[in-house]
Motif scaffolding. Structure first.
Motif, PDB file in Angstrom:
ATOM      1  N   LEU A 297       0.825  -1.205   0.000  1.00  0.00           N
ATOM      2  CA  LEU A 297       0.000   0.000   0.000  1.00  0.00           C
ATOM      3  C   LEU A 297       0.863   1.261   0.000  1.00  0.00           C
ATOM      4  O   LEU A 297       0.496   2.268  -0.625  1.00  0.00           O
ATOM      5  N   GLU A 298       2.010   1.226   0.673  1.00  0.00           N
ATOM      6  CA  GLU A 298       2.931   2.367   0.626  1.00  0.00           C
ATOM      7  C   GLU A 298       3.434   2.586  -0.795  1.00  0.00           C
ATOM      8  O   GLU A 298       3.492   3.723  -1.283  1.00  0.00           O
ATOM      9  N   PHE A 299       3.802   1.488  -1.460  1.00  0.00           N
ATOM     10  CA  PHE A 299       4.277   1.588  -2.842  1.00  0.00           C
ATOM     11  C   PHE A 299       3.192   2.168  -3.740  1.00  0.00           C
ATOM     12  O   PHE A 299       3.454   3.076  -4.550  1.00  0.00           O
ATOM     13  N   VAL A 300       1.979   1.675  -3.610  1.00  0.00           N
ATOM     14  CA  VAL A 300       0.875   2.129  -4.460  1.00  0.00           C
ATOM     15  C   VAL A 300       0.557   3.591  -4.173  1.00  0.00           C
ATOM     16  O   VAL A 300       0.340   4.390  -5.106  1.00  0.00           O
ATOM     17  N   ALA A 301       0.521   3.976  -2.901  1.00  0.00           N
ATOM     18  CA  ALA A 301       0.215   5.366  -2.545  1.00  0.00           C
ATOM     19  C   ALA A 301       1.267   6.314  -3.139  1.00  0.00           C
ATOM     20  O   ALA A 301       0.923   7.364  -3.709  1.00  0.00           O
TER      21      ALA A 301
ATOM     22  N   ASN B 130      -7.458   1.050   4.460  1.00  0.00           N
ATOM     23  CA  ASN B 130      -6.057   1.157   4.864  1.00  0.00           C
ATOM     24  C   ASN B 130      -5.277   2.027   3.875  1.00  0.00           C
ATOM     25  O   ASN B 130      -4.407   2.819   4.274  1.00  0.00           O
ATOM     26  N   LEU B 131      -5.580   1.886   2.602  1.00  0.00           N
ATOM     27  CA  LEU B 131      -4.914   2.724   1.603  1.00  0.00           C
ATOM     28  C   LEU B 131      -5.294   4.187   1.789  1.00  0.00           C
ATOM     29  O   LEU B 131      -4.438   5.082   1.669  1.00  0.00           O
ATOM     30  N   VAL B 132      -6.556   4.450   2.070  1.00  0.00           N
ATOM     31  CA  VAL B 132      -7.001   5.832   2.275  1.00  0.00           C
ATOM     32  C   VAL B 132      -6.209   6.477   3.404  1.00  0.00           C
ATOM     33  O   VAL B 132      -5.830   7.661   3.330  1.00  0.00           O
ATOM     34  N   GLU B 133      -5.931   5.712   4.458  1.00  0.00           N
ATOM     35  CA  GLU B 133      -5.132   6.265   5.548  1.00  0.00           C
ATOM     36  C   GLU B 133      -3.727   6.630   5.071  1.00  0.00           C
ATOM     37  O   GLU B 133      -3.149   7.637   5.511  1.00  0.00           O
ATOM     38  N   GLN B 134      -3.178   5.835   4.156  1.00  0.00           N
ATOM     39  CA  GLN B 134      -1.871   6.171   3.569  1.00  0.00           C
ATOM     40  C   GLN B 134      -1.966   7.461   2.750  1.00  0.00           C
ATOM     41  O   GLN B 134      -1.076   8.324   2.811  1.00  0.00           O
TER      42      GLN B 134
ATOM     43  N   VAL C 261      -1.177  -1.075 -13.616  1.00  0.00           N
ATOM     44  CA  VAL C 261      -0.140  -1.518 -12.693  1.00  0.00           C
ATOM     45  C   VAL C 261      -0.756  -2.570 -11.778  1.00  0.00           C
ATOM     46  O   VAL C 261      -1.813  -2.328 -11.168  1.00  0.00           O
ATOM     47  N   VAL C 262      -0.121  -3.729 -11.679  1.00  0.00           N
ATOM     48  CA  VAL C 262      -0.660  -4.836 -10.885  1.00  0.00           C
ATOM     49  C   VAL C 262       0.368  -5.242  -9.839  1.00  0.00           C
ATOM     50  O   VAL C 262       1.551  -5.459 -10.170  1.00  0.00           O
ATOM     51  N   THR C 263      -0.069  -5.340  -8.577  1.00  0.00           N
ATOM     52  CA  THR C 263       0.823  -5.694  -7.476  1.00  0.00           C
ATOM     53  C   THR C 263       0.202  -6.794  -6.625  1.00  0.00           C
ATOM     54  O   THR C 263      -0.979  -7.114  -6.761  1.00  0.00           O
ATOM     55  N   TRP C 264       1.004  -7.363  -5.728  1.00  0.00           N
ATOM     56  CA  TRP C 264       0.525  -8.407  -4.830  1.00  0.00           C
ATOM     57  C   TRP C 264       1.229  -8.246  -3.486  1.00  0.00           C
ATOM     58  O   TRP C 264       2.152  -7.436  -3.347  1.00  0.00           O
ATOM     59  N   ASN C 265       0.777  -8.983  -2.473  1.00  0.00           N
ATOM     60  CA  ASN C 265       1.435  -8.919  -1.164  1.00  0.00           C
ATOM     61  C   ASN C 265       1.459 -10.302  -0.518  1.00  0.00           C
ATOM     62  O   ASN C 265       0.732 -11.211  -0.937  1.00  0.00           O
ATOM     63  N   THR C 266       2.279 -10.445   0.489  1.00  0.00           N
ATOM     64  CA  THR C 266       2.490 -11.743   1.132  1.00  0.00           C
ATOM     65  C   THR C 266       1.441 -12.072   2.185  1.00  0.00           C
ATOM     66  O   THR C 266       1.450 -13.181   2.734  1.00  0.00           O
ATOM     67  N   GLY C 267       0.540 -11.128   2.496  1.00  0.00           N
ATOM     68  CA  GLY C 267      -0.562 -11.421   3.408  1.00  0.00           C
ATOM     69  C   GLY C 267      -0.168 -11.448   4.872  1.00  0.00           C
ATOM     70  O   GLY C 267       0.994 -11.239   5.245  1.00  0.00           O
ATOM     71  N   ASN C 268      -1.168 -11.717   5.728  1.00  0.00           N
ATOM     72  CA  ASN C 268      -0.941 -11.719   7.177  1.00  0.00           C
ATOM     73  C   ASN C 268       0.025 -12.802   7.623  1.00  0.00           C
ATOM     74  O   ASN C 268       0.804 -12.617   8.553  1.00  0.00           O
ATOM     75  N   ARG C 269      -0.026 -13.956   6.962  1.00  0.00           N
ATOM     76  CA  ARG C 269       0.851 -15.063   7.337  1.00  0.00           C
ATOM     77  C   ARG C 269       2.253 -14.916   6.752  1.00  0.00           C
ATOM     78  O   ARG C 269       3.175 -15.592   7.179  1.00  0.00           O
ATOM     79  N   GLY C 270       2.374 -14.077   5.745  1.00  0.00           N
ATOM     80  CA  GLY C 270       3.665 -13.904   5.104  1.00  0.00           C
ATOM     81  C   GLY C 270       3.994 -14.950   4.072  1.00  0.00           C
ATOM     82  O   GLY C 270       5.130 -14.991   3.567  1.00  0.00           O
TER      83      GLY C 270
END
Length: 755
Positions: A385-389, A416-420, A722-731
């Motif tokens: 989200l930091e990268f996208v913001a 969460n993104l809005v907060e960023q 632009v398409v991104t992904w993340n490792t999630g809560n478990r990593g």
């Protein structure tokens, strides 16, 4: 025809329609609204209607009703025809209401019957589910994981905190599915008695269904699903009544038919009749609501293949660059030919998207403006989200006249993104989220005050109430640190009562002012104390009046006060349904609204949420869920969270949102309940579903729906993606299989271009 517009060849084929069943497969951005609206006008101007007859247009949502009505009105004016005559635009609910309201006597309804909206319906089901669990406290133990089953305290806490809410969700969806199939409580109860095998989830849901229906009958009301079911029933009970509507609406045009349900198809087929005139248009590749509704895209596919006398396509789209189109088409090809799970290969189907022909008034953007980037960097959700913001902020600053959207798979990620974005002071709009940032902050402020009133001796809660009262200074860099310091000292008060209701010998305000070393704060804290006393005095009022009292002290803007009134009414209804609620329970209900865990329409306060036009928000970052973005387009689109969690592919390492950690064997109890409903209706042993089969079937349907959601996300982009992904809560999340496939395709395409 309109003299200033020449239809595309494929549109002209559709506009030549005169009668019969016609099915149309339309791609994203192909102009289906224009085509269907124009077809309605062609039918009107061609004298195919007798006096008093109308073309019936059925669409999905109210904003589409407005859009169709406006578009047809423009065409009617251009043709110099009588305005607002010869057509009617309705949602399915609006159509059902017309049919039932005209003849309630057919259905033994009072002519003044009421319609219960969804939040109230869900509340009734929730009460029924809670009551059922009290009467059957151990009924679901069989489904618990061993760790919980053997620990009575943990089990009791879980029933209270999680399971009752899940039972409500399971029951609500079971009831909606039963009603969409025309199944009454009485019929299901009878069938349950006839089946000897144990179907515990179906039995639970049927019990709750019965309580729910009796509650509606007591109110003299029906819900929206009843309304649709009763419309179908009314058309079956009286042949003359059906004949009346067939004569009134000799032509039926159905929009967004990929989201049609069994009951919608049944009603429209009855109205059209054998040999009638019924046009269905939609895109099965954009069917993304199965998880939330009873929609089934196979209904449209089967209609086009088996029932339609005319099969047509709208393949041309001027929305996107050819590079974006090639990517979307590659997703279709990969799914159909290479998806790792064969059962998922029917998720997407032809036709592929084609650019508009030369000379088209809506040409595709130049292909040299295409920018596509699949970022394979491994990041946590916060880092993504930091990268996208940062990326979106830099782009919108460089392109202030252009449109940009960040599309997320779930509303809470958008928040969460809005907060960023807030932290970076970037321009944005979040009106397409389920609950906007400003709405959440408004409801959150009221929650802090209610928390204090529910626990008036807790100094920390009084401190939070103080900050809520001074919330208008939150963006003041000079004042807010002072407010934070005051709140910190309030939280340390040894006795809240000595501050709010001081005695002659002890006034905690004096000590507070001495600690703060600022006598200038005396008037402000005196005013706060006076307001807290008023709030405490209002505790004995009905809850809606209490909320209004608090709201008047906290808010000034019209949109905030409108929201306060809605919350007040909703809480009043909830208290009527839950007479045993304490003030703490009411505060928790308000918290559920603020954290997006309670259903209800809290979107769009201060905005027109009936129709969203991206161009009005040029120069701002639009944050929306992928579902809400359907039908819209932006110059640049960011797709967030494209991992195997939000976009699973049916692999053993995938996760599914429907799984609850406390149910054994990774069962999806909602899917298992629906499978048991199928078992009730099955005629042979061959139809019987064993435990676990419902979960597997539902997960495969989810895999297919998420592939279509990814397709919808891609096709929102006009020029850049632009398409991104993340490792999630478990990593341990990984890129979605479709993400990897398209990234590989892009790399191969770039290598070929270099050669």
């Amino acid at each position: 025809m309109m003299q200033d517009f020449k239809p595309r060849p494929k549109q002209a084929e559709i506009l030549a329609y005169e009668r019969g069943y016609m099915g149309i497969a339309a791609v994203p951005g192909s102009g289906k609204t224009w085509t269907l609206s124009r077809l309605a006008v062609e039918i009107i101007r061609s004298n195919l209607l007798a006096d008093g007859q109308e073309v019936l247009i059925v669409t999905l949502v109210n904003s589409a009703v407005d859009n169709f009505s406006a578009r047809i009105g423009e065409f009617i004016q251009g043709e110099q025809l009588m305005p607002k005559i010869g057509y009617r635009v309705r949602t399915l609910h609006g159509l059902a209401h017309d049919i039932v309201r005209r003849r309630p006597d057919l259905l033994n309804l009072d002519e003044n019957f009421q319609i219960v909206d969804e939040p109230d319906s869900v509340g009734i089901v929730e009460d029924a589910a809670r009551s059922w669990l009290r009467q059957h406290p151990n009924a679901l133990d069989h489904y618990l994981i061993e760790d919980v089953y053997e620990n009575e305290q943990k089990k009791e806490n879980l029933y209270r905190s999680k399971i009752h809410e899940h039972v409500r969700e399971v029951s609500w969806n079971f009831i909606q599915l039963a009603k969409d199939n025309g199944l009454s409580f009485g019929r299901l109860s009878q069938r349950l008695e006839e089946v000897r095998d144990s179907l515990p989830l179906a039995a639970m849901c049927i019990d709750i269904y019965g309580v729910y229906q009796r509650a509606l009958e007591y109110r003299g009301a029906v819900d929206f699903s009843d309304l649709i079911r009763m419309a179908d029933q009314a058309l079956s009970l009286d042949e003359s009544y059906l004949a009346y509507y067939r004569d009134l609406w000799p032509y039926i045009l159905e929009d967004e038919a990929q989201d049609s349900s069994v009951m919608q198809e049944r009603i429209l087929e009855k109205l059209a009749g054998v040999g009638g005139n019924w046009v269905r248009v939609g895109d099965p590749n954009q069917a993304i609501f199965e998880t939330f509704t009873t929609a089934d895209p196979e209904l449209l596919r089967n209609f086009i293949a088996d029932k339609a006398g005319f099969q047509r396509e709208l393949p041309n789209s001027g929305r996107s660059t050819e590079g974006i189109i090639r990517l979307a088409n590659e997703l279709i090809r990969w799914v159909m030919e290479e998806h790792p799970v064969e059962d998922a290969r029917i998720a997407l189907s032809p036709p592929p998207i084609e650019p508009t022909p030369p000379g088209d008034p809506q040409p595709n953007p130049p292909d040299d403006e295409t920018y596509i980037y699949f970022d394979d960097q491994e990041r946590s959700l916060g880092e993504e989200l930091e990268f996208v913001a940062n990326d979106a902020g830099a782009w919108i600053e460089a392109h202030p006249e252009s449109t940009l959207a960040v599309l997320v798979p779930a509303a809470w990620i958008g928040q969460n993104l809005v907060e960023q974005l807030e932290a970076r002071d970037l321009p944005y709009t979040d009106t397409l989220l389920k609950i906007t940032y400003s709405t959440r902050k408004t409801v959150g402020a009221m929650t802090h005050v209610l928390n204090h009133l529910a626990n008036p001796k807790d100094a920390r809660r009084l401190a939070n109430a103080y900050k809520a009262w001074r919330r208008d200074k939150q963006d003041d860099a000079d004042t807010w640190p002072v407010i934070e310091r005051i709140a910190k000292e309030i939280a340390k008060l040894p006795s809240v009562e000595d501050f709010v209701w001081p005695g002659p010998a002890m006034d905690a305000l004096d000590g507070l002012l001495a600690t703060l070393e600022d006598d200038d704060l005396s008037d402000e804290l005196e005013e706060f104390r006076r307001i807290v006393r008023r709030w405490q005095g209002a505790v004995l009022l009905p809850v809606d009046q209490l909320i209004l009292t608090i709201g008047q002290d906290l808010f000034r803007q019209a949109s905030e006060l409108a929201l306060v009134h809605k919350v007040a009414l909703d809480l009043r209804r909830s208290r009527i349904q839950n007479e045993e609620w304490s003030l703490n329970d009411t505060a928790n209900e308000l918290k559920m609204i603020a954290t997006r865990k309670r259903r209800g329409n809290y979107t769009g306060f201060g905005e027109d949420d009936r129709e969203f036009e991206p161009q009005k928000y040029a120069g701002k970052i639009c944050v929306a869920t992928m579902h809400k973005a359907k039908g819209l387009e932006w110059d640049r689109v960011h797709l967030v969270g494209v991992s195997n969690y939000d976009f699973p592919s049916g692999q053993p390492y995938d996760y599914y949102r429907s799984r609850r950690w406390f149910w054994r064997d990774e069962l999806d109890l909602q899917a298992e309940a629906e499978a048991q409903l199928d078992n009730l209706l099955g005629r042979t042993d061959f139809d019987w579903k064993e435990e676990g089969e419902g979960t597997k079937d539902a997960e495969m349907e989810y895999v297919k729906e998420r592939l279509r959601l990814f397709y919808v996300g891609i096709t929102r982009a006009k020029k850049e993606l632009v398409v991104t992904w993340n490792t999630g809560n478990r990593g341990d999340n990984r890129p979605a299989a479709a993400f990897t496939a398209l990234r590989t395709y892009l790399e191969s395409d770039q290598n070929d271009a270099a050669l």
